[in-house]
Motif scaffolding. Sequence first.
Motif, PDB file in Angstrom:
ATOM      1  N   ALA A 125      58.956 -52.300  60.659  1.00 22.13           N
ATOM      2  CA  ALA A 125      58.271 -52.931  61.787  1.00 22.13           C
ATOM      3  C   ALA A 125      57.083 -53.739  61.296  1.00 22.13           C
ATOM      4  O   ALA A 125      56.418 -53.352  60.336  1.00 22.13           O
ATOM      5  CB  ALA A 125      57.788 -51.862  62.765  1.00 22.13           C
ATOM      6  N   PRO A 126      56.800 -54.885  61.927  1.00 20.42           N
ATOM      7  CA  PRO A 126      55.633 -55.667  61.541  1.00 20.42           C
ATOM      8  C   PRO A 126      54.347 -54.924  61.877  1.00 20.42           C
ATOM      9  O   PRO A 126      54.316 -54.072  62.759  1.00 20.42           O
ATOM     10  CB  PRO A 126      55.763 -56.932  62.401  1.00 20.42           C
ATOM     11  N   ILE A 127      53.278 -55.244  61.155  1.00 19.33           N
ATOM     12  CA  ILE A 127      51.987 -54.617  61.415  1.00 19.33           C
ATOM     13  C   ILE A 127      51.473 -55.051  62.779  1.00 19.33           C
ATOM     14  O   ILE A 127      51.489 -56.236  63.118  1.00 19.33           O
ATOM     15  CB  ILE A 127      50.978 -55.003  60.326  1.00 19.33           C
ATOM     16  N   ALA A 128      51.075 -54.111  63.590  1.00 18.27           N
ATOM     17  CA  ALA A 128      50.585 -54.423  64.933  1.00 18.27           C
ATOM     18  C   ALA A 128      49.273 -55.197  64.847  1.00 18.27           C
ATOM     19  O   ALA A 128      48.470 -54.971  63.944  1.00 18.27           O
ATOM     20  CB  ALA A 128      50.374 -53.136  65.727  1.00 18.27           C
ATOM     21  N   PRO A 129      49.046 -56.143  65.760  1.00 22.78           N
ATOM     22  CA  PRO A 129      47.786 -56.893  65.746  1.00 22.78           C
ATOM     23  C   PRO A 129      46.601 -55.974  65.996  1.00 22.78           C
ATOM     24  O   PRO A 129      46.718 -54.966  66.683  1.00 22.78           O
ATOM     25  CB  PRO A 129      47.971 -57.894  66.900  1.00 22.78           C
ATOM     26  N   THR A 130      45.474 -56.337  65.423  1.00 24.29           N
ATOM     27  CA  THR A 130      44.282 -55.505  65.587  1.00 24.29           C
ATOM     28  C   THR A 130      43.679 -55.645  66.975  1.00 24.29           C
ATOM     29  O   THR A 130      43.032 -54.740  67.462  1.00 24.29           O
ATOM     30  CB  THR A 130      43.230 -55.871  64.524  1.00 24.29           C
TER      31      THR A 130
ATOM     32  N   GLN B  90      61.112 -47.214  62.158  1.00 24.36           N
ATOM     33  CA  GLN B  90      61.031 -48.557  61.601  1.00 24.36           C
ATOM     34  C   GLN B  90      62.117 -49.451  62.173  1.00 24.36           C
ATOM     35  O   GLN B  90      61.859 -50.591  62.564  1.00 24.36           O
ATOM     36  CB  GLN B  90      61.157 -48.495  60.069  1.00 24.36           C
ATOM     37  N   GLY B  91      63.329 -48.944  62.215  1.00 29.08           N
ATOM     38  CA  GLY B  91      64.449 -49.739  62.698  1.00 29.08           C
ATOM     39  C   GLY B  91      64.314 -50.168  64.136  1.00 29.08           C
ATOM     40  O   GLY B  91      64.770 -51.244  64.527  1.00 29.08           O
ATOM     41  N   ASN B  92      63.680 -49.341  64.936  1.00 25.91           N
ATOM     42  CA  ASN B  92      63.493 -49.655  66.343  1.00 25.91           C
ATOM     43  C   ASN B  92      62.135 -50.279  66.633  1.00 25.91           C
ATOM     44  O   ASN B  92      61.784 -50.484  67.783  1.00 25.91           O
ATOM     45  CB  ASN B  92      63.673 -48.390  67.202  1.00 25.91           C
ATOM     46  N   LYS B  93      61.373 -50.564  65.565  1.00 26.08           N
ATOM     47  CA  LYS B  93      60.064 -51.192  65.701  1.00 26.08           C
ATOM     48  C   LYS B  93      59.173 -50.412  66.656  1.00 26.08           C
ATOM     49  O   LYS B  93      58.573 -50.960  67.588  1.00 26.08           O
ATOM     50  CB  LYS B  93      60.208 -52.654  66.153  1.00 26.08           C
ATOM     51  N   MET B  94      59.121 -49.108  66.432  1.00 25.13           N
ATOM     52  CA  MET B  94      58.355 -48.214  67.299  1.00 25.13           C
ATOM     53  C   MET B  94      57.402 -47.359  66.472  1.00 25.13           C
ATOM     54  O   MET B  94      57.170 -46.186  66.758  1.00 25.13           O
ATOM     55  CB  MET B  94      59.310 -47.341  68.127  1.00 25.13           C
ATOM     56  N   MET B  95      56.843 -47.969  65.433  1.00 29.40           N
ATOM     57  CA  MET B  95      55.941 -47.247  64.540  1.00 29.40           C
ATOM     58  C   MET B  95      54.633 -46.838  65.216  1.00 29.40           C
ATOM     59  O   MET B  95      53.935 -45.943  64.745  1.00 29.40           O
ATOM     60  CB  MET B  95      55.625 -48.109  63.316  1.00 29.40           C
TER      61      MET B  95
ATOM     62  N   ASP C 214      56.834 -37.528  69.190  1.00 29.97           N
ATOM     63  CA  ASP C 214      57.159 -36.812  70.439  1.00 29.97           C
ATOM     64  C   ASP C 214      57.616 -37.792  71.512  1.00 29.97           C
ATOM     65  O   ASP C 214      58.577 -37.534  72.247  1.00 29.97           O
ATOM     66  CB  ASP C 214      55.943 -36.024  70.934  1.00 29.97           C
ATOM     67  N   GLN C 215      56.915 -38.931  71.602  1.00 30.55           N
ATOM     68  CA  GLN C 215      57.304 -39.947  72.585  1.00 30.55           C
ATOM     69  C   GLN C 215      58.664 -40.533  72.231  1.00 30.55           C
ATOM     70  O   GLN C 215      59.503 -40.757  73.110  1.00 30.55           O
ATOM     71  CB  GLN C 215      56.255 -41.052  72.660  1.00 30.55           C
ATOM     72  N   PHE C 216      58.879 -40.796  70.944  1.00 31.17           N
ATOM     73  CA  PHE C 216      60.178 -41.311  70.520  1.00 31.17           C
ATOM     74  C   PHE C 216      61.290 -40.330  70.861  1.00 31.17           C
ATOM     75  O   PHE C 216      62.353 -40.713  71.355  1.00 31.17           O
ATOM     76  CB  PHE C 216      60.168 -41.600  69.021  1.00 31.17           C
TER      77      PHE C 216
ATOM     78  N   THR D  16      49.263 -60.788  71.353  1.00 32.24           N
ATOM     79  CA  THR D  16      48.797 -59.432  71.058  1.00 32.24           C
ATOM     80  C   THR D  16      49.714 -58.344  71.609  1.00 32.24           C
ATOM     81  O   THR D  16      49.488 -57.161  71.345  1.00 32.24           O
ATOM     82  CB  THR D  16      47.387 -59.205  71.633  1.00 32.24           C
ATOM     83  N   ASN D  17      50.707 -58.704  72.401  1.00 31.02           N
ATOM     84  CA  ASN D  17      51.604 -57.677  72.935  1.00 31.02           C
ATOM     85  C   ASN D  17      53.078 -58.029  72.756  1.00 31.02           C
ATOM     86  O   ASN D  17      53.916 -57.628  73.551  1.00 31.02           O
ATOM     87  CB  ASN D  17      51.289 -57.366  74.410  1.00 31.02           C
ATOM     88  N   GLY D  18      53.376 -58.778  71.719  1.00 32.47           N
ATOM     89  CA  GLY D  18      54.779 -59.012  71.394  1.00 32.47           C
ATOM     90  C   GLY D  18      55.194 -60.463  71.289  1.00 32.47           C
ATOM     91  O   GLY D  18      56.296 -60.762  70.846  1.00 32.47           O
ATOM     92  N   GLY D  19      54.345 -61.388  71.710  1.00 27.57           N
ATOM     93  CA  GLY D  19      54.694 -62.799  71.626  1.00 27.57           C
ATOM     94  C   GLY D  19      54.708 -63.472  72.981  1.00 27.57           C
ATOM     95  O   GLY D  19      54.612 -62.826  74.027  1.00 27.57           O
ATOM     96  N   LEU D  20      54.856 -64.794  72.988  1.00 35.38           N
ATOM     97  CA  LEU D  20      54.768 -65.562  74.234  1.00 35.38           C
ATOM     98  C   LEU D  20      55.988 -65.388  75.126  1.00 35.38           C
ATOM     99  O   LEU D  20      55.922 -65.682  76.317  1.00 35.38           O
ATOM    100  CB  LEU D  20      54.562 -67.045  73.919  1.00 35.38           C
TER     101      LEU D  20
END
Length: 536
Positions: free
Chosen positions: A26-31, A225-230, A235-237, A420-424
């Motif tokens: 998964a890509p690094i989440a924006p700060t 990683q595969g589901n981009k849910m890092m 527990d939530q996953f 900041t939340n996934g793109g336009l």
Amino acid sequence: MINKIKILALSGLLLAFNFNVNAQVAPIAPTIQAPNGWHLLDKGKDGFYGISLNKTYTELLKGKKSTPVTVAVIDSGVDTLHQDLSQVLWKNPKEKPGNGKDDDKNGYIDDVYGWNFLGGKDGRSVGKDTEEAERLFKNLGAQKTILPRDTALYSKLKTKYEAPLMANRAKLKDFQESFQGIKWADSLLHIGLKKDTIKGTDLENFSSQDPKIENARKGLLSLLQGNKMMDISIDQFRDEFGAYVTTLEESVAKLDLPLVNYRADIVRDNYADFSDRYYGNNDVMAKFAFHGTHVSGIIAAKRDNGIGIDGVADNVKIMMVRAVPDGDEHDKDIALAIRYAVDNGAKVISMSFGKGYSPEKQWVDDAIRYAEKKNVLLVHAAGNDSKNIDVEDNFPNPLYLSDGKKATNMITVGASGDLTNGGLTAGFSNYGKKIVDVFSPGVKIYSTIPGGNTYGNANGTSMAAPVVSGIAALILEHYPKLKPAQVIDILVKSCYKPEGTVKKPGTDEQITFSELCRSGGIVNAYEALKLAANYK
């Protein structure tokens, strides 16, 4: 609309934890994270791709008088007691509450806040319902002989409805066993890391000498990683994966269960007779009001009251017309809901629902034409299936069945986000450069929630459409003589058009915004009101 969580294909992922080793990291989440209410902000001033609403009020509308506008919300219901909505609800001026009489002679008794077309005379209301595809498929399949006129439809339903359910049945066992493995790994990792909350980043920075714990770590890390849910806890996953398995189980069960007609048992009208229209009850909350309450708050939550949130429009009244169950809506209910809204003074109708089949589309088309003649604007959500609705059906749509012409009073809305939340572009949003007119914020939208004066975020084109409904109402507050086609023209021409490329919803393919919708952009209240002031 509930957005489905996208889970990777997990064939063969059993208790032995043979996880997908080729899953992408998964890509690094924006700060910086978009704040609650980001959809109201301005890109230039605040740095977020919102609709520049606050700038609109302070620079264009300050001190200007407005005309009240009634906005009908055709949805699941509304919390009439919510602190941010109770003052902005439409109240039928000709109806005396609670006297059991039809004071205004419109055919609907005690319709104080609107009407519930999913209600019965005994006070009950439809909650859960079936999908239109299931209704059509099982009703056609129950016939001894498929009529020639229905052959193509039945064949399409076997491909689009039955085949995916059969595929779900084939993979269900693997998913169930994988879920058991995830629960096993979750419990082991809590012991190994000795932490209450464990995220994907914790798994990256941890290893164990215990082969069972290490196998569990590698397996869950690969899945996250595969589901981009890092960024979520394991527990939530686990819970979301379990919910997905439950969804699979329910979908497979549909293959063998008989069709249940939830609506008929409660509403008790003659569905085939469109003239039988005075059914339902006046309970517009009906215990199923999450979706409609959230939508209503986006449009009109009381502004500047120091609590909760601010809606888009400041001088509107929300009329709730309940016609959307937990399942697919029925064409008759939608057609009558539109007519009710028009007849009772709505100038904008917000419609955050949709489905893939419309057997009585002509009834809905006639209602849209009726609204067109009465100069009422319809705002419709494009849907959450990441599909091109120029080529795949999503109803209601603005194309008339009788002649193929496009309704001049209906605007279709896709969902945008922020960097900041996934793109336009929202990954779930439907699109189409012919059918979809504009995109509008629909990711992490903060609004009213029923019960206890609460608030929360939701995603969907269901959230994007009421943003547009609010801007349209704001335009009509100040320029009430504009026709629906003119308001649509203003909304389309005033869009912010992003440069470069964006992600095509549901894929990693990069395309221009002009390939996604007719306007090629995202609605902007400031530019819309500025254009409306000089509109010819």
